[in-house]
Scaffold this motif. Structure first.
Motif, PDB file in Angstrom:
ATOM      1  N   MET A 192      32.943  53.059  49.089  1.00  0.00           N
ATOM      2  CA  MET A 192      33.837  52.037  48.527  1.00  0.00           C
ATOM      3  C   MET A 192      33.097  51.168  47.517  1.00  0.00           C
ATOM      4  N   GLU A 193      33.859  50.582  46.625  1.00  0.00           N
ATOM      5  CA  GLU A 193      33.277  49.616  45.695  1.00  0.00           C
ATOM      6  C   GLU A 193      33.532  48.202  46.216  1.00  0.00           C
ATOM      7  N   PRO A 194      32.458  47.474  46.581  1.00  0.00           N
ATOM      8  CA  PRO A 194      32.655  46.087  47.029  1.00  0.00           C
ATOM      9  C   PRO A 194      32.553  45.093  45.873  1.00  0.00           C
ATOM     10  N   ILE A 195      33.418  44.103  45.898  1.00  0.00           N
ATOM     11  CA  ILE A 195      33.336  42.999  44.925  1.00  0.00           C
ATOM     12  C   ILE A 195      33.305  41.697  45.708  1.00  0.00           C
ATOM     13  N   VAL A 196      32.242  40.920  45.472  1.00  0.00           N
ATOM     14  CA  VAL A 196      32.067  39.648  46.190  1.00  0.00           C
ATOM     15  C   VAL A 196      32.560  38.508  45.320  1.00  0.00           C
ATOM     16  N   PHE A 197      33.293  37.595  45.932  1.00  0.00           N
ATOM     17  CA  PHE A 197      33.796  36.421  45.210  1.00  0.00           C
ATOM     18  C   PHE A 197      33.507  35.178  46.050  1.00  0.00           C
ATOM     19  N   ASN A 198      32.642  34.298  45.523  1.00  0.00           N
ATOM     20  CA  ASN A 198      32.311  33.056  46.232  1.00  0.00           C
ATOM     21  C   ASN A 198      33.357  32.003  45.881  1.00  0.00           C
ATOM     22  N   VAL A 199      34.436  32.030  46.616  1.00  0.00           N
ATOM     23  CA  VAL A 199      35.577  31.155  46.313  1.00  0.00           C
ATOM     24  C   VAL A 199      35.149  29.692  46.289  1.00  0.00           C
ATOM     25  N   ASP A 200      34.233  29.346  47.212  1.00  0.00           N
ATOM     26  CA  ASP A 200      33.829  27.932  47.324  1.00  0.00           C
ATOM     27  C   ASP A 200      33.118  27.435  46.065  1.00  0.00           C
ATOM     28  N   LYS A 201      32.435  28.363  45.363  1.00  0.00           N
ATOM     29  CA  LYS A 201      31.648  27.936  44.195  1.00  0.00           C
ATOM     30  C   LYS A 201      32.297  28.336  42.875  1.00  0.00           C
ATOM     31  N   GLU A 202      33.002  29.461  42.867  1.00  0.00           N
ATOM     32  CA  GLU A 202      33.463  30.032  41.596  1.00  0.00           C
ATOM     33  C   GLU A 202      34.975  30.066  41.441  1.00  0.00           C
ATOM     34  N   ASN A 215      46.745  43.005  45.358  1.00  0.00           N
ATOM     35  CA  ASN A 215      46.937  44.041  44.344  1.00  0.00           C
ATOM     36  C   ASN A 215      45.623  44.554  43.775  1.00  0.00           C
ATOM     37  N   TYR A 216      44.580  43.735  43.829  1.00  0.00           N
ATOM     38  CA  TYR A 216      43.287  44.169  43.285  1.00  0.00           C
ATOM     39  C   TYR A 216      42.520  45.065  44.260  1.00  0.00           C
ATOM     40  N   PHE A 217      42.728  44.828  45.564  1.00  0.00           N
ATOM     41  CA  PHE A 217      41.872  45.470  46.576  1.00  0.00           C
ATOM     42  C   PHE A 217      42.673  46.322  47.562  1.00  0.00           C
ATOM     43  N   ASP A 218      41.926  47.194  48.285  1.00  0.00           N
ATOM     44  CA  ASP A 218      42.522  47.980  49.372  1.00  0.00           C
ATOM     45  C   ASP A 218      42.275  47.318  50.720  1.00  0.00           C
ATOM     46  N   ILE A 219      41.167  46.599  50.834  1.00  0.00           N
ATOM     47  CA  ILE A 219      40.829  45.824  52.045  1.00  0.00           C
ATOM     48  C   ILE A 219      40.301  44.472  51.557  1.00  0.00           C
ATOM     49  N   LEU A 220      40.667  43.413  52.257  1.00  0.00           N
ATOM     50  CA  LEU A 220      40.205  42.075  51.881  1.00  0.00           C
ATOM     51  C   LEU A 220      39.487  41.443  53.079  1.00  0.00           C
ATOM     52  N   CYS A 221      38.254  40.995  52.850  1.00  0.00           N
ATOM     53  CA  CYS A 221      37.453  40.375  53.910  1.00  0.00           C
ATOM     54  C   CYS A 221      37.284  38.893  53.575  1.00  0.00           C
ATOM     55  N   ILE A 222      37.389  38.051  54.588  1.00  0.00           N
ATOM     56  CA  ILE A 222      37.354  36.600  54.361  1.00  0.00           C
ATOM     57  C   ILE A 222      36.345  35.936  55.290  1.00  0.00           C
ATOM     58  N   ILE A 241      46.486  36.941  55.868  1.00  0.00           N
ATOM     59  CA  ILE A 241      47.184  38.079  56.485  1.00  0.00           C
ATOM     60  C   ILE A 241      48.640  38.100  56.019  1.00  0.00           C
ATOM     61  N   LYS A 242      49.268  36.940  56.021  1.00  0.00           N
ATOM     62  CA  LYS A 242      50.698  36.829  55.700  1.00  0.00           C
ATOM     63  C   LYS A 242      50.990  37.186  54.238  1.00  0.00           C
ATOM     64  N   TYR A 243      50.134  36.755  53.325  1.00  0.00           N
ATOM     65  CA  TYR A 243      50.490  36.860  51.903  1.00  0.00           C
ATOM     66  C   TYR A 243      49.755  37.953  51.129  1.00  0.00           C
ATOM     67  N   ALA A 244      48.648  38.514  51.660  1.00  0.00           N
ATOM     68  CA  ALA A 244      47.883  39.496  50.866  1.00  0.00           C
ATOM     69  C   ALA A 244      48.515  40.882  50.926  1.00  0.00           C
TER      70      ALA A 244
END
Ligand code: CP
Length: 322
Positions: free
Chosen positions: A63-73, A102-109, A131-134
């Motif tokens: 899989m291709e992982p993409i990390v997003f630091n929501v708290d900083k970016e 829509n961007y991902f197949d699995i979302l980790c939080i 869970i409800k909205y993704a």
């Protein structure tokens, strides 16, 4: 498996541990399972192990992982229903989560609790809204109340250790989760989650030791023996899991920093040459002494390295079912 939020998402714990150990033996066993799939790793809080091990696990599965630091970016997210967004928050979860879906197949939080509002934290408001909205499978990288990937890792490490120790092979291991001192207010997640996994697994004599005022929610601890006397709890222990947590009753408060609760080699003499665990990061010589962390009974590095195989087993289960 459709999501991984708690032990309740696992149909067969021992089979999941076995799968993780199969990946440890052969990391690229399923290297095509995640081909052309993308996984998003969203961090609302800091991380070293969870962030890197989950990326490695995803890559081992192709899989291709993409990390997003929501708290900083990222934009400051709003989670309140009906909020009038004229303050500091910029984007509502109702708008952000479907885009991520829509961007991902699995979302980790990863999201920590406030440790201020118990009701809000224990409702798991943030991860539940993802869970409800993704609209795609969600994996917890630690939520307000639980850290299931850590607990799976812990169980993998315990089972590995039992399998390599003749004295433990044909007995129910005694596993003690002991509170340890800390200077800061720390979430209950790891302790809640470990307790829940131990109780659902059911193959250990599970004991929790903590000072008065540090009782965890009974939603996670039911079935465990709970003691306020650490030395009594440690007697004949095969595994000692050391962890600080702030008070659940007086929510988020640090009621004690009693150094007498720090795990030391002297206390190890009460045990059955117990192996010592901690999820890391650890405050040396506050939670756990150097002599233990640098000594032969420590499992902490093995435990942290097993994070890869835990994440890989979980992601593979989700990929197989999606
Ligand atoms: N144990 C753990 O979750 O480590 P990180 O906070 O570094 O991810």
């Amino acid at each position: 498996m459709k999501q991984f939020i708690s032990v309740n998402d696992v149909s067969n714990i021992n089979a999941l541990v076995k799968q993780a150990l199969a990946y440890k033996a052969q990391p690229f066993l399923d290297k095509h399972l995640g081909a052309n799939k993308r996984i998003g790793l969203l961090f609302l809080n800091p991380s070293l192990r969870t962030r890197l091990s989950t990326q490695v696990a995803a890559q081992n599965l192709g899989m291709e992982p993409i990390v997003f630091n929501v708290d900083k970016e990222g934009w400051a997210l709003e989670f309140a229903e009906g909020a009038v967004m004229n303050g500091t928050t910029v984007e509502h979860i109702k708008d952000a989560a479907p885009v991520l879906g829509n961007y991902f197949d699995i979302l980790c939080i990863r999201t920590f609790p406030s440790l201020v509002n118990k009701e809000d934290d224990y409702s798991e408001n943030i991860i539940n809204q993802f869970i409800k909205y993704a609209g795609i499978p969600i994996v917890s990288l630690e939520s307000a109340t639980l850290h299931p990937l850590q607990s799976l890792t812990d169980l993998i490490t315990i089972q590995e250790s039992v399998a390599s120790n003749e004295n433990l092979k044909n007995k129910k291991p005694k596993i003690v989760l002991t509170w340890a001192p800390h200077i800061k207010s720390i979430p209950q997640c790891v302790a809640n989650s470990f307790s829940e996994w131990m109780n659902v697994w059911g193959e250990a004599n599970f004991v929790i030791a903590h000072p008065a005022g540090y009782a965890l929610s009974t939603a996670f601890t039911k079935g465990a023996t709970i003691l306020n006397d650490q030395e009594e709890a440690l007697k004949d222990a095969d595994f000692v899991y050391v962890k600080n947590w702030s008070s659940y009753e007086q929510y988020g408060k640090v009621l004690s920093t009693d150094e007498g609760w720090m795990m030391t080699n002297k206390k190890l003499t009460l045990t059955n040459q117990a192996k010592v665990m901690h999820c890391l990061p650890v405050r040396r010589n506050v939670e756990l002494s150097d002599e233990i962390l640098d000594g032969p009974n420590s499992l902490v590095t093995q435990e942290a390295s097993n994070r890869v195989w835990a994440a890989q087993a979980v992601l593979a289960e989700i990929l197989k079912n999606s």
